[in-house]
Design an enzyme around this catalytic site. Structure first.
Site, PDB file in Angstrom:
ATOM      1  CG  HIS A 257      -1.658   1.300   1.403  1.00 21.99           C
ATOM      2  ND1 HIS A 257      -2.627   1.745   0.542  1.00 21.99           N
ATOM      3  CD2 HIS A 257      -1.520   2.262   2.349  1.00 21.99           C
ATOM      4  CE1 HIS A 257      -3.064   2.933   0.955  1.00 21.99           C
ATOM      5  NE2 HIS A 257      -2.403   3.274   2.060  1.00 21.99           N
TER       6      HIS A 257
ATOM      7  CG  ASP B  98       7.444  17.018 -26.895  1.00 18.93           C
ATOM      8  OD1 ASP B  98       7.523  16.728 -25.687  1.00 18.93           O
ATOM      9  OD2 ASP B  98       6.953  16.254 -27.741  1.00 18.93           O
TER      10      ASP B  98
ATOM     11  CD1 TRP C 266       6.685   3.555   4.058  1.00 16.55           C
ATOM     12  CD2 TRP C 266       7.796   4.408   2.306  1.00 16.55           C
ATOM     13  NE1 TRP C 266       7.096   4.821   4.392  1.00 16.55           N
ATOM     14  CE2 TRP C 266       7.788   5.383   3.330  1.00 16.55           C
ATOM     15  CE3 TRP C 266       8.441   4.735   1.114  1.00 16.55           C
ATOM     16  CZ2 TRP C 266       8.391   6.633   3.202  1.00 16.55           C
ATOM     17  CZ3 TRP C 266       9.041   5.988   0.993  1.00 16.55           C
ATOM     18  CH2 TRP C 266       9.010   6.920   2.028  1.00 16.55           C
TER      19      TRP C 266
ATOM     20  CB  SER D 127      11.115   5.879 -14.214  1.00 19.69           C
ATOM     21  OG  SER D 127      10.050   6.738 -14.469  1.00 19.69           O
ATOM     22  CB  SER D 128      12.247   9.349 -10.458  1.00 20.99           C
ATOM     23  OG  SER D 128      11.043   8.748 -10.098  1.00 20.99           O
TER      24      SER D 128
ATOM     25  CG  HIS E 298      11.571  14.934   5.460  1.00 18.87           C
ATOM     26  ND1 HIS E 298      10.520  14.488   6.212  1.00 18.87           N
ATOM     27  CD2 HIS E 298      11.303  16.220   5.173  1.00 18.87           C
ATOM     28  CE1 HIS E 298       9.667  15.487   6.399  1.00 18.87           C
ATOM     29  NE2 HIS E 298      10.116  16.543   5.785  1.00 18.87           N
TER      30      HIS E 298
ATOM     31  CD  GLU F  63       9.402  10.098  -2.775  1.00 14.12           C
ATOM     32  OE1 GLU F  63      10.439  10.406  -3.407  1.00 14.12           O
ATOM     33  OE2 GLU F  63       8.361   9.702  -3.324  1.00 14.12           O
TER      34      GLU F  63
ATOM     35  CE1 TYR G 198       7.979  19.430   3.108  1.00 13.89           C
ATOM     36  CE2 TYR G 198      10.117  18.393   3.382  1.00 13.89           C
ATOM     37  CZ  TYR G 198       9.013  19.005   3.922  1.00 13.89           C
ATOM     38  OH  TYR G 198       8.922  19.174   5.268  1.00 13.89           O
TER      39      TYR G 198
ATOM     40  CB  SER H  24      -0.338  27.797  -6.903  1.00 17.13           C
ATOM     41  OG  SER H  24       0.078  27.468  -5.602  1.00 17.13           O
TER      42      SER H  24
ATOM     43  CG  HIS I   3      11.662  14.985  11.153  1.00 19.96           C
ATOM     44  ND1 HIS I   3      11.380  16.181  10.553  1.00 19.96           N
ATOM     45  CD2 HIS I   3      11.184  14.054  10.307  1.00 19.96           C
ATOM     46  CE1 HIS I   3      10.762  15.981   9.414  1.00 19.96           C
ATOM     47  NE2 HIS I   3      10.638  14.695   9.236  1.00 19.96           N
ATOM     48  CG  HIS I   4      11.404  10.465   9.037  1.00 21.44           C
ATOM     49  ND1 HIS I   4      10.103  10.211   8.670  1.00 21.44           N
ATOM     50  CD2 HIS I   4      11.773  11.566   8.347  1.00 21.44           C
ATOM     51  CE1 HIS I   4       9.707  11.114   7.794  1.00 21.44           C
ATOM     52  NE2 HIS I   4      10.695  11.953   7.582  1.00 21.44           N
TER      53      HIS I   4
ATOM     54  CB  THR J 102       4.391  24.714   5.351  1.00 20.89           C
ATOM     55  OG1 THR J 102       5.683  24.133   5.203  1.00 20.89           O
ATOM     56  CG2 THR J 102       3.366  23.816   4.723  1.00 20.89           C
TER      57      THR J 102
ATOM     58  CE  LYS K 140       4.917  26.615  -1.280  1.00 26.66           C
ATOM     59  NZ  LYS K 140       4.685  27.305  -2.555  1.00 26.66           N
TER      60      LYS K 140
ATOM     61  NE  ARG L 113       3.160   3.871  10.675  1.00 23.16           N
ATOM     62  CZ  ARG L 113       4.008   4.469   9.850  1.00 23.16           C
ATOM     63  NH1 ARG L 113       4.982   5.206  10.316  1.00 23.16           N
ATOM     64  NH2 ARG L 113       3.891   4.314   8.551  1.00 23.16           N
TER      65      ARG L 113
END
Lengths: 416, 617
Positions: B79, B108, B143, B173-174, B257, B259, B261, B272, B306-307, B332, B335, B454
């Site tokens: 998931h 293009d 994950w 790919s990315s 982290h 990731e 963002y 926006s 912080h993880h 943040t 925004k 969890r």
């Protein structure tokens, strides 16, 4: 735009209903809540929580109210002139940069102070407990008392306890929500965590593994009993002693030839040499009694009566495999270190990493087929003809009959 | 190049076909690749959603027996992996592909065939990971794949092999796409399209590409270590050899982290775009929105630990990472207020797209507030790895990213297909999603604070978890119904939606000046831009399309178009086969392993040569 405002009213009503349900849901007891200030650690965190929830609520209400006002006030109406094409406002933008910065500073200062307080070295006279995580159970050692036990901690009320956290395999995390925060048990590392259970009585708390550690992560639980200092001393003295029940079982070896001799008598004989009789704890609250359902298809002949003497002999036979993993203090044949120490196994309230109550019924099924009782577990399937779920074939290990298992269980139940 | 401002006197040698399967698998048109990304990612989104629904079925009651421990662990791992790598990231990529060239007035992307390659690698990577279900060996290490749980010692099956190799494939790919978009945005903007005139979505896309090229190499290194440990006997994470498992954690979160963002900034960009259009006002504080996006991205690289507050880093590291994490709250917050003040004083039209965008503001705020709570390490020790965190990041990723992406889909569907999605079905989708989302995830705050860890497949009754889990599950079922409305709307509107016209929303940016769907060459005349909102200001030389005007072909206009080609697909396919070969090593099937690895490598190199030696246009 009447339909939209009706929709909004409806959604508000729905949200109110949701909140009502959530509030109602708060009513049932929360035996593992982090908000119980039983320890210095949790009181420290509570102060932070008060701040965080207070400021968080203010920000939440402010932002969402501002958003709702904007949506209501500036929704498109018929015949409205085109809006003014403003591009920004430096002063306002500085304001909503500075004010959050200020709020965050208010959080940062007590946060850093609390970090240094809670992560300072523990008091020198603290009770030392070494926690070793295993897939999927907990080993607890009290080096000051020479105790090795599993899955159940006894802590004296009011004394700081300093946990030295290690793991025998993968990363686990030690967590008793009501007593303190988590700390990971990291392979090839040693971690520390301390707290003082000072505002508790005789109580029991649930502990969990909080770091995903494989198949039975959910089945890696433990209990913490807080007891009066005197009681703790009794408990520690008793736990440090070798397995008294083995001697008791060995002495009446001759009369035990009478198979009708009930196991209960042997069990009663053991505590007679002890001053301490208050465990396993009676009157355990429901939340601390495991309710794991039994796996389907696993049966045991309940009419069998176990012979503890026969059981004592069986556990030290290499063919039963017990000695490969388990230790029983005082029995030189039983020196295994892979599984829980069984010296005083009958003094515990649960087995299998807090998964099942420690009673005859569950012990028998556990020994017969542990791998069905707890997915992925290291302990072999030992019952004769039982299918080992790891291989899908009848087990090659132990091949114990129900009678042999009943004997072993009768013996284990003497290990008070 | 296909983007020279004035059409040269050039006659395309052949006309690309626009219909049929062959045209789709050989396409190098950024808009069609965007559409492929969109549909593929939505299918993966549905698969990830089904996994979530099974999880909720299992947890709805104490000691649930819907799935086994093993299957449950596969489900939550897949998931997370699916939603992050196969749904939200490629949904963002769909918009990068479709929108970036349109928004900057280009014909293009810089490397159209590399773009096709990125898509095919993503598709094959996604299929590769999901093929593990067929063997009932889906990844089951989370994950985040923490070593040493993911090493051979503790997980000898194929599960983690699929995960390690799959993520490696997706990383290719990315990265390819990121370099492509950076080159495109830097080099291919229309005349007058200064950086500070670019639409906010393109800005966020630009920032995200830098995050990708800086973050993905880090996870690649972590994965290479793990891959070599698993296949070739190295000892990076081997406990007996004294490995430090925190190596994995640091590398993973230095990627992990940013990731976050990578997942949220494109949604911020979409919102926006949507909010100014439906407020009839320019974006409030455009420069600050750009700088806050950059600041979020920059700070995002300084907060990874912080993880890891529970791993015992010591008070100094905990303090530093706690404070840097708090700092991210500032840009943040800026925004959020700028979006609200974009609507303030406007004429807000509550279309479905606008509602999803507004929902992002409302829900992301909740995720932001709980995020600040995690930033306080002592408090986080009571939150981390509990359901409180699950609540937090679903408010950020569902309440944030997915709401923004849904807003983007409703907003850009008419540009992509030429037809509007149904507002009626869309309203059902929106309200059910909004209610279901809150019902699912808000109670998780409480189950977490009530002490629920969890990633547990079962829990006892009487622990204070049951009621919250029941509510969460009902919320999840509502989300499932909501998603059915969306799928029906999406499919149905393709043929039966109202014809949109080139600018159905009265939007201000370049992409709305050309027909819907845009012709393959995008702009018949490359526009000259002199403001941020060319269609509102009527400044600059932007030719707005008039409905009913005939749309000429590229050949008629003399615009050179890149050839369609299947070579990027073959390169991607052979690369995936090469990776597949490694799986046979653990089955001790060396002939197959060598065949796939060397065959795949040879095929990849041959396709690549053939691709590079054939002319673009």
């Amino acid at each position: 735009m009447a339909p939209q405002s009706r929709l909004r009213r409806r959604s508000l009503a729905a949200l109110t209903a949701v909140l009502a349900v959530l509030l109602a849901a708060c009513a049932p007891a929360h035996p593992n809540s982090i908000f119980h200030s039983h320890t210095d650690f949790n009181r420290e965190v509570d102060h932070l929580w008060t701040l965080l929830i207070g400021l968080g609520s203010v920000v939440f209400v402010f932002v969402e109210t501002l958003l709702l006002i904007t949506l209501i006030k500036f929704r498109k109406r018929e015949g409205q002139p085109a809006p003014a094409q403003t591009h920004g406002n430096t002063r306002m933008e500085i304001a909503w940069t500075a004010i959050p910065a200020l709020i965050l500073a208010v959080i940062a200062v007590p946060t850093v102070r609390t970090i240094f307080r809670t992560e300072a070295p523990a008091a020198a006279d603290a009770l030392q407990v070494t926690v070793i995580g295993h897939q999927w159970w907990w080993e607890f050692q009290y080096p000051q008392y020479g105790i090795t036990t599993a899955n159940e901690l006894y802590l004296p009320i009011g004394r700081t306890v300093n946990f030295t956290l290690k793991t025998a395999d993968v990363i686990h995390s030690f967590w008793v929500p009501e007593l303190g925060g988590k700390r990971d048990l990291v392979s090839n590392h040693t971690n520390y965590l301390w707290f003082t259970p000072d505002s508790v009585g005789d109580d029991v708390f649930n502990g969990f593994c909080a770091e995903y550690c494989g198949m039975s992560h959910a089945n890696m639980r433990f209990k913490v009993f807080t007891v009066k200092p005197g009681e703790f001393a009794d408990w520690a003295k008793h736990e440090a002693e070798p397995a008294a029940a083995l001697d008791t079982a060995a002495k009446p070896a001759a009369p035990a030839g009478k198979p009708a001799m009930p196991a209960v008598q042997v069990a009663q004989a053991a505590p007679s040499t002890e001053s301490f009789v208050s465990f396993p704890r009676k009157d355990i609250p429901a939340y601390a009694v495991p309710q794991t359902p039994l796996p389907a298809g696993l049966t045991f002949d309940r009419s069998l009566v176990g012979d503890p003497v026969a059981g004592a002999k069986l556990v030290q036979q290499p063919t039963t495999m017990c000695m490969a993993c388990h230790a029983i203090k005082g029995n030189p044949m039983m020196q295994g270190v892979l599984g829980p120490n069984l010296t005083h196994v009958a003094s515990r309230t649960t087995i299998a990493g807090g998964l099942y109550p420690n009673d005859k019924e569950h012990l028998e099924l556990w020994i017969k087929n542990a791998r069905v009782m707890k997915p992925g577990v290291l302990m072999y399937t030992l019952g004769a003809g039982e299918i080992d779920p790891a291989t899908g074939k009848p087990t090659e290990m132990g091949k114990l009959t129900d009678q042999q298992i009943a004997d072993i269980v009768a013996y284990l139940q003497t290990l008070k | 190049m296909a983007t020279t401002a004035a059409a040269p006197p050039y006659v395309a040698t052949r006309e690309a076909s626009n219909t049929g399967l062959w045209s789709w698998i050989t396409t190098v048109d950024h808009k069609r690749i965007g559409a492929l990304y969109l549909v593929t990612a939505l299918i993966f989104f549905l698969i990830g959603g089904i996994e979530a629904e099974i999880i909720r079925l299992q947890l709805m009651q104490p000691n649930g027996t819907v799935v086994s421990a093993y299957t449950y662990n596969e489900l939550f791992t897949m998931h997370g992996t699916t939603m992050i790598f196969l749904a939200v990231m490629p949904l963002s990529a769909a918009f990068f592909n479709f929108l970036v060239p349109l928004q900057i007035g280009a014909r293009d992307v810089a490397f159209p065939r590399l773009n096709a390659f990125s898509y095919w690698v993503f598709l094959f990577g996604g299929l590769f990971i999901n093929a593990s279900w067929l063997l009932h060996a889906a990844p089951d290490g989370g994950w985040f794949g923490y070593a040493p749980l993911t090493t051979m010692q503790f997980n000898p099956g194929l599960n983690i092999d699929f995960w390690v190799l799959g993520i490696q494939i997706l990383g290719v790919s990315s990265l390819a796409a990121a370099f492509n978009f950076i080159t495109t945005i830097i080099n291919m903007r229309a005349p007058g399209m200064q950086l500070m005139r670019m639409p906010m979505f393109t800005w966020m896309a630009f920032i995200v590409q830098f995050l990708l090229i800086l973050a993905f190499p880090v996870i690649t290194i972590a994965l290479v270590f793990l891959q070599f440990d698993r296949f070739f006997g190295t000892q990076f994470y081997e406990l007996a050899a004294g490995a430090d498992p925190l190596l994995w954690q640091h590398l993973f979160w230095i990627f992990g982290h940013p990731e976050v963002y990578i997942l949220i900034l494109p949604a911020f960009g979409l919102v926006s775009e949507v909010l100014p259009t439906f407020s009839g006002k320019p974006l409030f504080g455009y420069p600050v929105m750009v700088y806050s996006g950059m600041l979020i991205a920059f700070l995002g690289f300084g907060v990874w630990a912080h993880h890891m507050f529970a791993v015992g880093m010591g008070p100094i590291a905990d303090s530093v990472f706690g404070v840097t994490t708090l700092l991210i709250g500032i840009p943040t917050g800026v925004k959020i207020f700028n979006w609200i003040f974009t609507m303030w004083g406007g004429n807000v039209r509550f279309t479905v797209a606008a509602k999803f965008a507004i929902a992002l503001i409302a829900l992301f705020t909740i995720g932001g507030i709980s995020g600040v709570m995690h930033a306080s390490p002592p408090a986080d020790l009571q939150q981390t790895d509990s359901y409180f965190v699950v609540a937090h990041f679903h408010y950020v990723l569902f309440g944030g990213s997915m709401m923004g992406i849904f807003a983007g889909i409703y907003y850009y569907y008419p540009k992509i297909t030429g037809r509007l999605m149904s507002e009626k079905l869309g309203n059902w989708h929106f309200w059910l999603t909004f209610i279901g989302m809150n019902l699912t995830f808000f109670p998780m705050h409480f189950s977490g604070l009530a002490g629920m860890p969890r990633r547990i497949y079962r829990y006892d009754a009487g622990q204070g978890f049951t009621t919250y889990n029941e509510i969460s599950s009902w919320g999840a079922y509502i989300l499932a119904v909501a998603t059915l409305f969306f799928v029906w709307n999406f499919v149905r509107s393709r043929k039966r939606g109202a014809v949109a016209g080139h600018n159905p929303w009265n939007a201000p940016s370049l992409e709305w000046s050309i027909p819907s769907p845009p012709p393959d060459y995008n702009y018949a005349v490359i526009p000259t831009v002199s403001s941020r909102y060319p269609l509102w200001d009527h400044k600059g030389a932007v030719v707005e399309f008039h409905e009913g005007e005939p749309i000429k072909t590229a050949r008629e206009l003399g615009i050179p178009m890149p050839f369609p080609t299947i070579k990027p697909l073959f390169t991607a396919l052979f690369m995936t086969l090469m990776f597949t070969g490694l799986l046979f090593i653990h089955k001790n099937n060396w002939p197959m392993a060598y065949t796939f690895m060397f065959g795949g490598a040879a095929g990849m190199v041959a396709s690549l040569y053939s691709w590079l030696l054939s002319p673009l246009e």
